[in-house]
Write an enzyme that holds these catalytic residues in place. Sequence first.
Site, short mmCIF file in Angstrom:
data_model
loop_
_atom_site.label_atom_id
_atom_site.label_comp_id
_atom_site.label_asym_id
_atom_site.label_seq_id
_atom_site.Cartn_x
_atom_site.Cartn_y
_atom_site.Cartn_z
CB SER A 265 -10.38 47.19 -28.26
OG SER A 265 -11.14 46.10 -28.09
CE LYS B 38 -10.90 45.14 -23.80
NZ LYS B 38 -10.96 46.06 -25.03
#
Length: 207
Positions: A43, A116
Amino acid sequence: MAQQAGAGRRYIRAFVSGFFVAVPVTVTVLDRFAYVARVEGASMQPSLNPEGNVTGSDVVLLNRWSVRNYQVRRGDIVSVLATKRAEVSRGKRIDAYPTVHTVARSPKNPQQKIIKRVIALEGDFIKTLGYKNRYLRVPDGHFWIEGDHHGHSLDSNSFGPVSLGLVHGRASHIIWPPNRWQRIEPSLPPERKPLLNWHGDTTEEED
């Protein structure tokens, strides 16, 4: 001989007692200031794990002290405690787990966290990527996080803005493998910059 044996036993007792005092102190210091985490998943490619598992996972240093007052910047890569609805919303596991220590908690494993990039801060207006609202103002006390590999990340586009109180650390360096060693600087993709700030300031000129 008896005196030597007695001295040896005293030395061992002193060492053992010192060890059990020093270890908790060291763990406490490391947990308060920084820790390392292995990043798994795709990701955050290409910023982290650019070659997948071909050369092994990146290991990052997560600075806890720098976020002690929940102060983050656009472009920071952070570790966050994930919410239950983040996993349930799509029935998928959270990817990009740092699993040596980890980064945002997973409801399936409260010891794991997600890593993230910070895209927007409170008061920013953004265009989302598949969220229920196409345009959104980030609420006060929250921020918006995304994985760099869009379409392969479970992030705010799935579960919405994240409370600043859930930030756990900021990735400051890649420390492994050796050929990947580098400082991680805040970086925001131009196409993901916020459209407007609540105070009426555009963010296009921000570094």
